[in-house]
Motif scaffolding. Structure first.
Motif, PDB file in Angstrom:
ATOM      1  N   ASP A   1      -1.975  -4.501  -1.341  1.00 26.96           N
ATOM      2  CA  ASP A   1      -0.957  -4.361  -0.311  1.00 26.96           C
ATOM      3  C   ASP A   1      -1.254  -3.148   0.563  1.00 26.96           C
ATOM      4  O   ASP A   1      -2.353  -2.602   0.510  1.00 26.96           O
ATOM      5  CB  ASP A   1       0.439  -4.305  -0.939  1.00 26.96           C
ATOM      6  CG  ASP A   1       0.597  -3.159  -1.933  1.00 26.96           C
ATOM      7  OD1 ASP A   1      -0.165  -2.166  -1.856  1.00 26.96           O
ATOM      8  OD2 ASP A   1       1.496  -3.233  -2.790  1.00 26.96           O
ATOM      9  N   ASP A   2      -0.281  -2.704   1.320  1.00 29.31           N
ATOM     10  CA  ASP A   2      -0.528  -1.646   2.304  1.00 29.31           C
ATOM     11  C   ASP A   2      -0.197  -0.239   1.809  1.00 29.31           C
ATOM     12  O   ASP A   2      -0.082   0.683   2.594  1.00 29.31           O
ATOM     13  CB  ASP A   2       0.240  -1.949   3.595  1.00 29.31           C
ATOM     14  CG  ASP A   2       1.743  -1.950   3.384  1.00 29.31           C
ATOM     15  OD1 ASP A   2       2.203  -1.783   2.234  1.00 29.31           O
ATOM     16  OD2 ASP A   2       2.462  -2.126   4.386  1.00 29.31           O
ATOM     17  N   ARG A   3      -0.073  -0.035   0.505  1.00 27.42           N
ATOM     18  CA  ARG A   3       0.269   1.290  -0.028  1.00 27.42           C
ATOM     19  C   ARG A   3      -0.893   2.287   0.011  1.00 27.42           C
ATOM     20  O   ARG A   3      -0.706   3.473  -0.149  1.00 27.42           O
ATOM     21  CB  ARG A   3       0.786   1.173  -1.453  1.00 27.42           C
ATOM     22  CG  ARG A   3      -0.313   0.894  -2.470  1.00 27.42           C
ATOM     23  CD  ARG A   3       0.192   0.698  -3.873  1.00 27.42           C
ATOM     24  NE  ARG A   3       0.969  -0.518  -3.899  1.00 27.42           N
ATOM     25  CZ  ARG A   3       1.883  -0.799  -4.824  1.00 27.42           C
ATOM     26  NH1 ARG A   3       2.121   0.030  -5.800  1.00 27.42           N
ATOM     27  NH2 ARG A   3       2.542  -1.940  -4.778  1.00 27.42           N
ATOM     28  N   TRP A   4      -2.104   1.817   0.191  1.00 26.44           N
ATOM     29  CA  TRP A   4      -3.291   2.657   0.040  1.00 26.44           C
ATOM     30  C   TRP A   4      -3.580   3.464   1.307  1.00 26.44           C
ATOM     31  O   TRP A   4      -3.509   2.956   2.410  1.00 26.44           O
ATOM     32  CB  TRP A   4      -4.490   1.776  -0.326  1.00 26.44           C
ATOM     33  CG  TRP A   4      -4.168   0.922  -1.516  1.00 26.44           C
ATOM     34  CD1 TRP A   4      -3.795  -0.395  -1.505  1.00 26.44           C
ATOM     35  CD2 TRP A   4      -4.106   1.339  -2.874  1.00 26.44           C
ATOM     36  NE1 TRP A   4      -3.522  -0.829  -2.772  1.00 26.44           N
ATOM     37  CE2 TRP A   4      -3.704   0.223  -3.643  1.00 26.44           C
ATOM     38  CE3 TRP A   4      -4.347   2.537  -3.518  1.00 26.44           C
ATOM     39  CZ2 TRP A   4      -3.547   0.279  -5.017  1.00 26.44           C
ATOM     40  CZ3 TRP A   4      -4.200   2.586  -4.890  1.00 26.44           C
ATOM     41  CH2 TRP A   4      -3.801   1.472  -5.623  1.00 26.44           C
ATOM     42  N   ARG A   5      -3.955   4.716   1.135  1.00 29.18           N
ATOM     43  CA  ARG A   5      -4.300   5.574   2.269  1.00 29.18           C
ATOM     44  C   ARG A   5      -5.632   5.173   2.886  1.00 29.18           C
ATOM     45  O   ARG A   5      -5.841   5.333   4.079  1.00 29.18           O
ATOM     46  CB  ARG A   5      -4.332   7.029   1.818  1.00 29.18           C
ATOM     47  CG  ARG A   5      -2.961   7.566   1.505  1.00 29.18           C
ATOM     48  CD  ARG A   5      -3.003   9.040   1.139  1.00 29.18           C
ATOM     49  NE  ARG A   5      -1.681   9.511   0.834  1.00 29.18           N
ATOM     50  CZ  ARG A   5      -1.222   9.698  -0.399  1.00 29.18           C
ATOM     51  NH1 ARG A   5      -1.988   9.461  -1.435  1.00 29.18           N
ATOM     52  NH2 ARG A   5       0.006  10.125  -0.597  1.00 29.18           N
ATOM     53  N   HIS A   6      -6.534   4.700   2.057  1.00 29.29           N
ATOM     54  CA  HIS A   6      -7.829   4.192   2.536  1.00 29.29           C
ATOM     55  C   HIS A   6      -7.556   2.791   3.073  1.00 29.29           C
ATOM     56  O   HIS A   6      -7.383   1.850   2.311  1.00 29.29           O
ATOM     57  CB  HIS A   6      -8.819   4.156   1.372  1.00 29.29           C
ATOM     58  CG  HIS A   6     -10.205   3.801   1.775  1.00 29.29           C
ATOM     59  ND1 HIS A   6     -11.227   4.699   1.677  1.00 29.29           N
ATOM     60  CD2 HIS A   6     -10.733   2.673   2.288  1.00 29.29           C
ATOM     61  CE1 HIS A   6     -12.348   4.120   2.102  1.00 29.29           C
ATOM     62  NE2 HIS A   6     -12.063   2.890   2.476  1.00 29.29           N
ATOM     63  N   ARG A   7      -7.539   2.609   4.403  1.00 26.32           N
ATOM     64  CA  ARG A   7      -6.974   1.388   4.972  1.00 26.32           C
ATOM     65  C   ARG A   7      -7.906   0.524   5.796  1.00 26.32           C
ATOM     66  O   ARG A   7      -7.453  -0.453   6.359  1.00 26.32           O
ATOM     67  CB  ARG A   7      -5.776   1.752   5.846  1.00 26.32           C
ATOM     68  CG  ARG A   7      -4.639   2.251   5.028  1.00 26.32           C
ATOM     69  CD  ARG A   7      -3.456   2.543   5.902  1.00 26.32           C
ATOM     70  NE  ARG A   7      -2.405   3.083   5.079  1.00 26.32           N
ATOM     71  CZ  ARG A   7      -1.223   2.553   4.952  1.00 26.32           C
ATOM     72  NH1 ARG A   7      -0.912   1.476   5.614  1.00 26.32           N
ATOM     73  NH2 ARG A   7      -0.329   3.095   4.176  1.00 26.32           N
ATOM     74  N   HIS A   8      -9.162   0.831   5.932  1.00 31.48           N
ATOM     75  CA  HIS A   8      -9.988  -0.087   6.734  1.00 31.48           C
ATOM     76  C   HIS A   8     -10.234  -1.371   5.952  1.00 31.48           C
ATOM     77  O   HIS A   8     -10.052  -1.439   4.752  1.00 31.48           O
ATOM     78  CB  HIS A   8     -11.316   0.574   7.151  1.00 31.48           C
ATOM     79  CG  HIS A   8     -12.300   0.705   6.038  1.00 31.48           C
ATOM     80  ND1 HIS A   8     -13.119  -0.323   5.658  1.00 31.48           N
ATOM     81  CD2 HIS A   8     -12.578   1.732   5.213  1.00 31.48           C
ATOM     82  CE1 HIS A   8     -13.882   0.068   4.660  1.00 31.48           C
ATOM     83  NE2 HIS A   8     -13.566   1.310   4.362  1.00 31.48           N
ATOM     84  N   GLY A   9     -10.627  -2.413   6.644  1.00 35.90           N
ATOM     85  CA  GLY A   9     -10.916  -3.687   5.982  1.00 35.90           C
ATOM     86  C   GLY A   9      -9.665  -4.516   5.764  1.00 35.90           C
ATOM     87  O   GLY A   9      -8.641  -4.313   6.406  1.00 35.90           O
TER      88      GLY A   9
END
Length: 135
Positions: free
Chosen positions: A70-78
């Motif tokens: 989901d979108d919780r991660w700080r590393h967000r590319h891809g």
């Protein structure tokens, strides 16, 4: 030390890919020593576990519970949830070492060497196989 790189295609879904046969082929003519298996990727790991009985699917499910896509991660590319793939190697390390006796992997009866990949953005993986013998 003898070493070579093998390539594997993991596809566009979370996967536990059994690479035991390729590891056994590499170790077959080398006598006694250690087979070190390493994945030079920031988003893949190696696990030794039983496959085919549901354990591989259970591992994917457990990683999905621990590391949701989901979108919780700080590393967000891809793709959404890609950041979880960068955290996974802290739980499923990018290396494994297996004893080799007489050219045969000294795995337990139900053990397999598996490439674990949650990164659906990278379908191709390299695995470095290295054979170490005592001097």
């Amino acid at each position: 030390m003898d070493s070579e790189t093998r390539r594997f295609r993991t596809g566009d879904r979370d996967v536990v890919l059994d690479i035991t046969r390729e590891c056994a082929e590499f170790a077959a003519s080398r006598g006694d020593g250690l087979l070190h298996v390493f994945v030079p990727h920031a988003t893949a790991g190696l696990a030794i576990l039983e496959t085919g009985s549901g354990s591989d699917d259970d591992l994917i499910a457990a990683l999905g519970d621990l590391l949701p896509a989901d979108d919780r991660w700080r590393h967000r590319h891809g793709t959404p949830g890609h950041g979880r793939s960068h955290v996974m190697p802290a739980l499923v390390p990018p290396y494994a070492t297996v004893p080799v006796l007489g050219g045969r992997l000294a795995l337990g009866t139900w053990q397999s060497i598996c490439l674990v990949d949650l990164n659906v953005d990278n379908h191709d993986r390299e695995v470095r196989l290295s054979f170490l013998t005592s001097a």
